[in-house]
Write a protein that holds these residues in place. Structure first.
Motif, PDB file in Angstrom:
ATOM      1  N   MET A   1       0.833  -1.190   0.000  1.00 33.71           N
ATOM      2  CA  MET A   1       0.000   0.000   0.000  1.00 33.71           C
ATOM      3  C   MET A   1       0.878   1.255   0.000  1.00 33.71           C
ATOM      4  N   LYS A   2       1.982   1.189   0.744  1.00 32.12           N
ATOM      5  CA  LYS A   2       2.880   2.340   0.810  1.00 32.12           C
ATOM      6  C   LYS A   2       3.482   2.639  -0.554  1.00 32.12           C
ATOM      7  N   ASN A   3       3.865   1.589  -1.291  1.00 33.93           N
ATOM      8  CA  ASN A   3       4.436   1.780  -2.620  1.00 33.93           C
ATOM      9  C   ASN A   3       3.396   2.301  -3.605  1.00 33.93           C
ATOM     10  N   LEU A   4       2.141   1.876  -3.457  1.00 33.72           N
ATOM     11  CA  LEU A   4       1.079   2.371  -4.318  1.00 33.72           C
ATOM     12  C   LEU A   4       0.880   3.867  -4.096  1.00 33.72           C
ATOM     13  N   LEU A   5       0.882   4.287  -2.848  1.00 32.41           N
ATOM     14  CA  LEU A   5       0.750   5.711  -2.529  1.00 32.41           C
ATOM     15  C   LEU A   5       1.941   6.497  -3.071  1.00 32.41           C
ATOM     16  N   ALA A   6       3.128   5.938  -2.944  1.00 31.59           N
ATOM     17  CA  ALA A   6       4.308   6.608  -3.502  1.00 31.59           C
ATOM     18  C   ALA A   6       4.187   6.746  -5.009  1.00 31.59           C
ATOM     19  N   GLY A   7       3.686   5.732  -5.669  1.00 25.14           N
ATOM     20  CA  GLY A   7       3.486   5.797  -7.112  1.00 25.14           C
ATOM     21  C   GLY A   7       2.470   6.844  -7.507  1.00 25.14           C
ATOM     22  N   ILE A   8       1.392   6.963  -6.739  1.00 21.34           N
ATOM     23  CA  ILE A   8       0.389   7.985  -7.014  1.00 21.34           C
ATOM     24  C   ILE A   8       1.000   9.375  -6.882  1.00 21.34           C
ATOM     25  N   LEU A   9       1.806   9.583  -5.863  1.00 24.12           N
ATOM     26  CA  LEU A   9       2.450  10.883  -5.690  1.00 24.12           C
ATOM     27  C   LEU A   9       3.435  11.174  -6.812  1.00 24.12           C
ATOM     28  N   ILE A  10       4.163  10.173  -7.268  1.00 24.58           N
ATOM     29  CA  ILE A  10       5.098  10.363  -8.376  1.00 24.58           C
ATOM     30  C   ILE A  10       4.320  10.717  -9.641  1.00 24.58           C
ATOM     31  N   GLY A  11       3.238  10.004  -9.883  1.00 29.42           N
ATOM     32  CA  GLY A  11       2.422  10.288 -11.059  1.00 29.42           C
ATOM     33  C   GLY A  11       1.809  11.667 -11.012  1.00 29.42           C
ATOM     34  N   ALA A  12       1.339  12.068  -9.835  1.00 27.40           N
ATOM     35  CA  ALA A  12       0.777  13.412  -9.692  1.00 27.40           C
ATOM     36  C   ALA A  12       1.850  14.471  -9.896  1.00 27.40           C
ATOM     37  N   GLY A  13       3.026  14.227  -9.358  1.00 31.50           N
ATOM     38  CA  GLY A  13       4.114  15.185  -9.522  1.00 31.50           C
ATOM     39  C   GLY A  13       4.600  15.288 -10.944  1.00 31.50           C
ATOM     40  N   ALA A  14       4.394  14.239 -11.724  1.00 32.11           N
ATOM     41  CA  ALA A  14       4.856  14.251 -13.114  1.00 32.11           C
ATOM     42  C   ALA A  14       4.078  15.231 -13.970  1.00 32.11           C
ATOM     43  N   ILE A  15       2.828  15.532 -13.616  1.00 30.14           N
ATOM     44  CA  ILE A  15       2.050  16.431 -14.460  1.00 30.14           C
ATOM     45  C   ILE A  15       1.809  17.792 -13.821  1.00 30.14           C
ATOM     46  N   LEU A  16       2.190  17.974 -12.593  1.00 23.73           N
ATOM     47  CA  LEU A  16       2.011  19.267 -11.950  1.00 23.73           C
ATOM     48  C   LEU A  16       3.216  20.163 -12.213  1.00 23.73           C
ATOM     49  N   PRO A  17       2.977  21.446 -12.394  1.00 22.12           N
ATOM     50  CA  PRO A  17       4.112  22.353 -12.613  1.00 22.12           C
ATOM     51  C   PRO A  17       4.912  22.549 -11.330  1.00 22.12           C
ATOM     52  N   GLY A  18       6.161  22.866 -11.482  1.00 20.23           N
ATOM     53  CA  GLY A  18       7.010  23.165 -10.332  1.00 20.23           C
ATOM     54  C   GLY A  18       7.601  21.939  -9.669  1.00 20.23           C
ATOM     55  N   ILE A  19       7.867  20.909 -10.449  1.00 16.47           N
ATOM     56  CA  ILE A  19       8.442  19.683  -9.887  1.00 16.47           C
ATOM     57  C   ILE A  19       9.881  19.961  -9.482  1.00 16.47           C
ATOM     58  N   SER A  20      10.261  19.506  -8.316  1.00 20.57           N
ATOM     59  CA  SER A  20      11.645  19.686  -7.880  1.00 20.57           C
ATOM     60  C   SER A  20      12.504  18.544  -8.417  1.00 20.57           C
ATOM     61  N   SER A  21      13.784  18.711  -8.304  1.00 16.65           N
ATOM     62  CA  SER A  21      14.706  17.687  -8.821  1.00 16.65           C
ATOM     63  C   SER A  21      14.644  16.402  -7.993  1.00 16.65           C
ATOM     64  N   ARG A  22      14.056  16.434  -6.823  1.00 17.57           N
ATOM     65  CA  ARG A  22      13.935  15.222  -6.011  1.00 17.57           C
ATOM     66  C   ARG A  22      13.121  14.151  -6.710  1.00 17.57           C
ATOM     67  N   TRP A  23      12.181  14.566  -7.539  1.00 17.35           N
ATOM     68  CA  TRP A  23      11.392  13.586  -8.282  1.00 17.35           C
ATOM     69  C   TRP A  23      12.279  12.793  -9.224  1.00 17.35           C
ATOM     70  N   PHE A  24      13.272  13.462  -9.801  1.00 15.85           N
ATOM     71  CA  PHE A  24      14.156  12.764 -10.719  1.00 15.85           C
ATOM     72  C   PHE A  24      15.007  11.731  -9.983  1.00 15.85           C
ATOM     73  N   TYR A  25      15.414  12.045  -8.760  1.00 21.85           N
ATOM     74  CA  TYR A  25      16.163  11.065  -7.977  1.00 21.85           C
ATOM     75  C   TYR A  25      15.314   9.824  -7.723  1.00 21.85           C
ATOM     76  N   VAL A  26      14.058  10.043  -7.393  1.00 26.06           N
ATOM     77  CA  VAL A  26      13.153   8.910  -7.173  1.00 26.06           C
ATOM     78  C   VAL A  26      13.006   8.109  -8.452  1.00 26.06           C
ATOM     79  N   LEU A  27      12.832   8.787  -9.583  1.00 22.52           N
ATOM     80  CA  LEU A  27      12.690   8.082 -10.855  1.00 22.52           C
ATOM     81  C   LEU A  27      13.943   7.289 -11.208  1.00 22.52           C
ATOM     82  N   PHE A  28      15.115   7.890 -10.981  1.00 22.30           N
ATOM     83  CA  PHE A  28      16.349   7.162 -11.280  1.00 22.30           C
ATOM     84  C   PHE A  28      16.493   5.936 -10.385  1.00 22.30           C
ATOM     85  N   TRP A  29      16.065   6.057  -9.148  1.00 23.76           N
ATOM     86  CA  TRP A  29      16.130   4.926  -8.228  1.00 23.76           C
ATOM     87  C   TRP A  29      15.219   3.800  -8.711  1.00 23.76           C
TER      88      TRP A  29
END
Length: 93
Positions: A1-29
């Motif tokens: 469930m925790k990973n599903l929530l993390a995925g939802i947040l990543i997906g939401a951050g992918a389309i919202l403006p103002g994404i910080s570089s931390r999202w890219f670290y998560v994606l690279f991981w």
């Protein structure tokens, strides 16, 4: 469930403006986990699948919410997006 929530947040951050570089670290991981998938396929599948499902749910959920916001409150939603972009680049009006 925790990973599903993390995925939802990543997906939401992918389309919202103002994404910080931390999202890219998560994606690279996550990409690293995918590339090394076959070393421990069963555990990696248990880890990656909820995140992947969450990303798709987050993109579609937030995308639909943004569509509704722009359909019903075009001016307010536009200014909110512009404000997020200006905040990202630390531009003051």
């Amino acid at each position: 469930m925790k990973n599903l929530l993390a995925g939802i947040l990543i997906g939401a951050g992918a389309i919202l403006p103002g994404i910080s570089s931390r999202w890219f670290y998560v994606l690279f991981w996550i990409i690293w986990k995918i590339l090394h998938f076959f070393k421990d396929a069963k555990n990696n599948l248990k880890f990656i699948l909820p995140i992947a499902i969450g990303v798709f749910v987050g993109v579609f959920l937030v995308g639909n919410l943004l569509k509704i916001a722009f359909d019903k409150f075009y001016m307010e939603a536009s200014f909110a997006v512009i404000g997020l972009i200006l905040r990202k680049f630390k531009i003051s009006c």
